[in-house]
Scaffold this active site. Sequence first.
Site, PDB file in Angstrom:
ATOM      1  N   PRO A 159       0.763  -1.158   0.101  1.00  0.00           N
ATOM      2  CA  PRO A 159       0.041   0.137   0.135  1.00  0.00           C
ATOM      3  C   PRO A 159       1.031   1.387  -0.012  1.00  0.00           C
ATOM      4  CG  PRO A 159       0.025  -1.137   2.351  1.00  0.00           C
ATOM      5  CD  PRO A 159       0.757  -1.920   1.134  1.00  0.00           C
ATOM      6  N   ASP A 160       0.315   2.377  -0.711  1.00  0.00           N
ATOM      7  CA  ASP A 160       1.161   3.634  -0.352  1.00  0.00           C
ATOM      8  C   ASP A 160       0.627   4.474   0.895  1.00  0.00           C
ATOM      9  OD1 ASP A 160      -1.290   4.467  -1.250  1.00  0.00           O
ATOM     10  OD2 ASP A 160      -0.959   5.610  -2.983  1.00  0.00           O
ATOM     11  N   PHE A 161       1.075   5.374   0.839  1.00  0.00           N
ATOM     12  CA  PHE A 161       0.539   6.360   2.019  1.00  0.00           C
ATOM     13  C   PHE A 161      -0.706   7.105   2.071  1.00  0.00           C
ATOM     14  CE2 PHE A 161       5.092   7.319   4.009  1.00  0.00           C
ATOM     15  CZ  PHE A 161       5.282   6.218   4.557  1.00  0.00           C
ATOM     16  N   ARG A 162      -0.869   7.611   0.770  1.00  0.00           N
ATOM     17  CA  ARG A 162      -2.057   8.601   0.854  1.00  0.00           C
ATOM     18  C   ARG A 162      -3.304   8.332   0.029  1.00  0.00           C
ATOM     19  NH1 ARG A 162       2.986  10.977   1.081  1.00  0.00           N
ATOM     20  NH2 ARG A 162       3.287  12.148   2.914  1.00  0.00           N
ATOM     21  N   ASN A 191      11.191   4.992  -2.271  1.00  0.00           N
ATOM     22  CA  ASN A 191      10.410   3.623  -1.870  1.00  0.00           C
ATOM     23  C   ASN A 191      11.546   3.023  -0.924  1.00  0.00           C
ATOM     24  OD1 ASN A 191       8.173   4.177  -2.950  1.00  0.00           O
ATOM     25  ND2 ASN A 191       8.515   2.912  -4.790  1.00  0.00           N
ATOM     26  N   ASP A 204      10.950  -0.319  -0.324  1.00  0.00           N
ATOM     27  CA  ASP A 204      10.822  -1.560  -0.719  1.00  0.00           C
ATOM     28  C   ASP A 204      11.788  -2.415  -1.330  1.00  0.00           C
ATOM     29  OD1 ASP A 204      10.311  -1.177  -3.325  1.00  0.00           O
ATOM     30  OD2 ASP A 204       8.302  -0.853  -2.799  1.00  0.00           O
ATOM     31  N   HIS A 242      15.252   7.675   0.801  1.00  0.00           N
ATOM     32  CA  HIS A 242      14.741   7.573   2.224  1.00  0.00           C
ATOM     33  C   HIS A 242      15.147   6.190   2.976  1.00  0.00           C
ATOM     34  CE1 HIS A 242      11.087  10.470   1.254  1.00  0.00           C
ATOM     35  NE2 HIS A 242      12.354  10.932   1.167  1.00  0.00           N
ATOM     36  N   CYS A 278      21.564   1.538  16.287  1.00  0.00           N
ATOM     37  CA  CYS A 278      20.860   1.988  17.614  1.00  0.00           C
ATOM     38  C   CYS A 278      20.422   3.363  17.580  1.00  0.00           C
ATOM     39  CB  CYS A 278      21.760   1.721  18.790  1.00  0.00           C
ATOM     40  SG  CYS A 278      21.230   2.572  20.338  1.00  0.00           S
ATOM     41  N   GLY A 282       4.117   7.826  -9.615  1.00  0.00           N
ATOM     42  CA  GLY A 282       3.922   7.226  -8.641  1.00  0.00           C
ATOM     43  C   GLY A 282       4.093   7.769  -7.203  1.00  0.00           C
ATOM     44  N   THR A 283       4.133   9.037  -7.340  1.00  0.00           N
ATOM     45  CA  THR A 283       4.368   9.843  -6.187  1.00  0.00           C
ATOM     46  C   THR A 283       3.223  11.099  -5.868  1.00  0.00           C
ATOM     47  OG1 THR A 283       5.847  11.373  -4.980  1.00  0.00           O
ATOM     48  CG2 THR A 283       6.364  11.043  -7.183  1.00  0.00           C
ATOM     49  N   ASN A 333       1.041   9.226 -12.943  1.00  0.00           N
ATOM     50  CA  ASN A 333       0.440   9.234 -11.752  1.00  0.00           C
ATOM     51  C   ASN A 333      -1.247   8.917 -11.970  1.00  0.00           C
ATOM     52  OD1 ASN A 333       1.549   9.116  -8.903  1.00  0.00           O
ATOM     53  ND2 ASN A 333       0.271  10.775  -8.576  1.00  0.00           N
ATOM     54  N   CYS A 356       0.569   3.200 -13.234  1.00  0.00           N
ATOM     55  CA  CYS A 356       1.900   3.345 -13.830  1.00  0.00           C
ATOM     56  C   CYS A 356       2.079   2.222 -14.790  1.00  0.00           C
ATOM     57  CB  CYS A 356       2.939   2.923 -12.742  1.00  0.00           C
ATOM     58  SG  CYS A 356       3.220   4.657 -11.656  1.00  0.00           S
TER      59      CYS A 356
HETATM   60  P1  CNA Z   1       2.167   8.765  -1.463  1.00  0.00           P
HETATM   61  O1  CNA Z   1       1.954  10.127  -0.750  1.00  0.00           O
HETATM   62  O2  CNA Z   1       1.356   7.689  -0.951  1.00  0.00           O
HETATM   63  O3  CNA Z   1       1.560   8.973  -2.783  1.00  0.00           O
HETATM   64  C1  CNA Z   1       1.486   7.969  -3.863  1.00  0.00           C
HETATM   65  C2  CNA Z   1       0.970   8.596  -4.967  1.00  0.00           C
HETATM   66  O4  CNA Z   1       1.060   7.524  -6.122  1.00  0.00           O
HETATM   67  C3  CNA Z   1      -0.328   9.036  -5.064  1.00  0.00           C
HETATM   68  O5  CNA Z   1      -0.303  10.432  -5.947  1.00  0.00           O
HETATM   69  C4  CNA Z   1      -1.185   8.047  -5.804  1.00  0.00           C
HETATM   70  O6  CNA Z   1      -2.255   8.640  -6.477  1.00  0.00           O
HETATM   71  C5  CNA Z   1      -0.272   7.575  -6.719  1.00  0.00           C
HETATM   72  N1  CNA Z   1      -0.645   6.148  -6.967  1.00  0.00           N
HETATM   73  C6  CNA Z   1      -1.018   4.924  -6.214  1.00  0.00           C
HETATM   74  N2  CNA Z   1      -0.881   3.899  -6.898  1.00  0.00           N
HETATM   75  C7  CNA Z   1      -0.677   4.181  -8.205  1.00  0.00           C
HETATM   76  C8  CNA Z   1      -0.510   3.431  -9.572  1.00  0.00           C
HETATM   77  N3  CNA Z   1      -0.816   2.039  -9.544  1.00  0.00           N
HETATM   78  N4  CNA Z   1      -0.203   4.061 -10.571  1.00  0.00           N
HETATM   79  C9  CNA Z   1       0.205   5.328 -10.472  1.00  0.00           C
HETATM   80  N5  CNA Z   1      -0.116   6.188  -9.169  1.00  0.00           N
HETATM   81  C10 CNA Z   1      -0.312   5.621  -8.266  1.00  0.00           C
HETATM   82  O7  CNA Z   1       3.469   8.134  -1.580  1.00  0.00           O
HETATM   83  P2  CNA Z   1       5.046   8.870  -1.687  1.00  0.00           P
HETATM   84  O8  CNA Z   1       6.098   7.984  -2.436  1.00  0.00           O
HETATM   85  O9  CNA Z   1       4.619  10.235  -2.873  1.00  0.00           O
HETATM   86  O10 CNA Z   1       5.269   9.383  -0.469  1.00  0.00           O
HETATM   87  C11 CNA Z   1       6.600   9.609   0.053  1.00  0.00           C
HETATM   88  C12 CNA Z   1       6.766   8.543   1.084  1.00  0.00           C
HETATM   89  C13 CNA Z   1       5.852   7.160   1.033  1.00  0.00           C
HETATM   90  C14 CNA Z   1       8.273   7.816   1.173  1.00  0.00           C
HETATM   91  O11 CNA Z   1       9.083   8.386   2.245  1.00  0.00           O
HETATM   92  C15 CNA Z   1       8.186   6.289   1.382  1.00  0.00           C
HETATM   93  O12 CNA Z   1       9.166   5.748   2.007  1.00  0.00           O
HETATM   94  C16 CNA Z   1       7.014   6.031   1.723  1.00  0.00           C
HETATM   95  N6  CNA Z   1       6.301   4.749   1.098  1.00  0.00           N
HETATM   96  C17 CNA Z   1       7.145   3.762   0.456  1.00  0.00           C
HETATM   97  C18 CNA Z   1       6.476   2.498   0.479  1.00  0.00           C
HETATM   98  C19 CNA Z   1       7.450   1.676  -0.285  1.00  0.00           C
HETATM   99  O13 CNA Z   1       8.498   1.405  -0.414  1.00  0.00           O
HETATM  100  N7  CNA Z   1       6.676   0.901  -1.538  1.00  0.00           N
HETATM  101  C20 CNA Z   1       5.217   2.310   0.594  1.00  0.00           C
HETATM  102  C21 CNA Z   1       4.495   3.410   1.313  1.00  0.00           C
HETATM  103  C22 CNA Z   1       4.829   4.500   1.537  1.00  0.00           C
END
Ligand code: CNA
Length: 278
Positions: A45-48, A119, A121, A138, A146, A209-210, A234, A254
Amino acid sequence: SIYSGKPQTLEGRDLTSLAKYIKSSDCGKVILMLGAGVSTSAGIPDFRSPETGLYSNLARLNLPHPEAVFEINFFRRNPVPFYTLAHELYPGRFRPTITHSFIRLLAEKELLHTCFTQNIDTLERRAGVPEDKIIEAHGSFATQRCIECNASYDDEKMKDHIFRKQIAKCNKCGGYVKPDIVFFGEDLPLNFKLAVPHLRTADLLIVMGTSLTVHPFASLAQMVDKTCPRVLINLDHVGDFGARTDDVILLGKCDDVVRMLCKELGWEEELLALWNET
Ligand code: CNA
């Protein structure tokens, strides 16, 4: 150009013009910026994203606010939410996506200069993108230390603790151990800082995807030259994309957009072959 007087690099702001540019000799240095949206189709899952994002699912962890899971002062008081999240996100359980294979393909075509990722991951590496092209802005789960005395901690022991959702404690001072993932307010890694100046000489920037809300990462999109085309792939429109003459906005998933682009480039078979390998 619709903005008369400004330099224009692409013929148009569409997929066909973009593909034509990528295949031209003008486009030699491609820089990428990635976020959680490139990994959602892998099941992370993403964050937002509303409903499915981690932030909307953190309620059960009893956080004062969702971002607290990545705040060092909160972690010092209560490391359980972070360890719970780490358990869910831990690398190894997920398969890279078509989008990750596209990044590898760009590297094989000798077009990829740097892949900046937020990311944690490690799916870029798992897809076979060369390590020296990846900047994990990140941090990652590769190392840990520690939070009190900075002593490093054994990789295998850490894996075991995260797997069992047990909090790892420093062998020397008993402080909590945290993977080297960048928390809010912490410095970004040195290799990030060293790579930033390359943006000025990029021929193409692709942002995928951000939500472009986390700084300083988000500000990288501003650092390419005015003549460098910027592409946003995106689900939703983010940042200031559209403000520049050569901005291309490709809204969608994406994996779908990348496939369409590869079709246009004549790379679709190679893309799928790479993906089937992973
Ligand atoms: P975010 O803020 O959750 O944004 C994600 C963006 O991607 C949003 O604009 C969504 O609309 C868009 N999105 C989601 N799914 C898709 C898709 N299939 N195709 C196209 N667009 C899509 O996440 P950000 O990465 O912008 O925020 C930064 C944080 C999230 C970083 O510090 C990461 O470490 C952190 N994070 C990482 C992971 C991971 O490693 N996979 C997972 C969750 C959060």
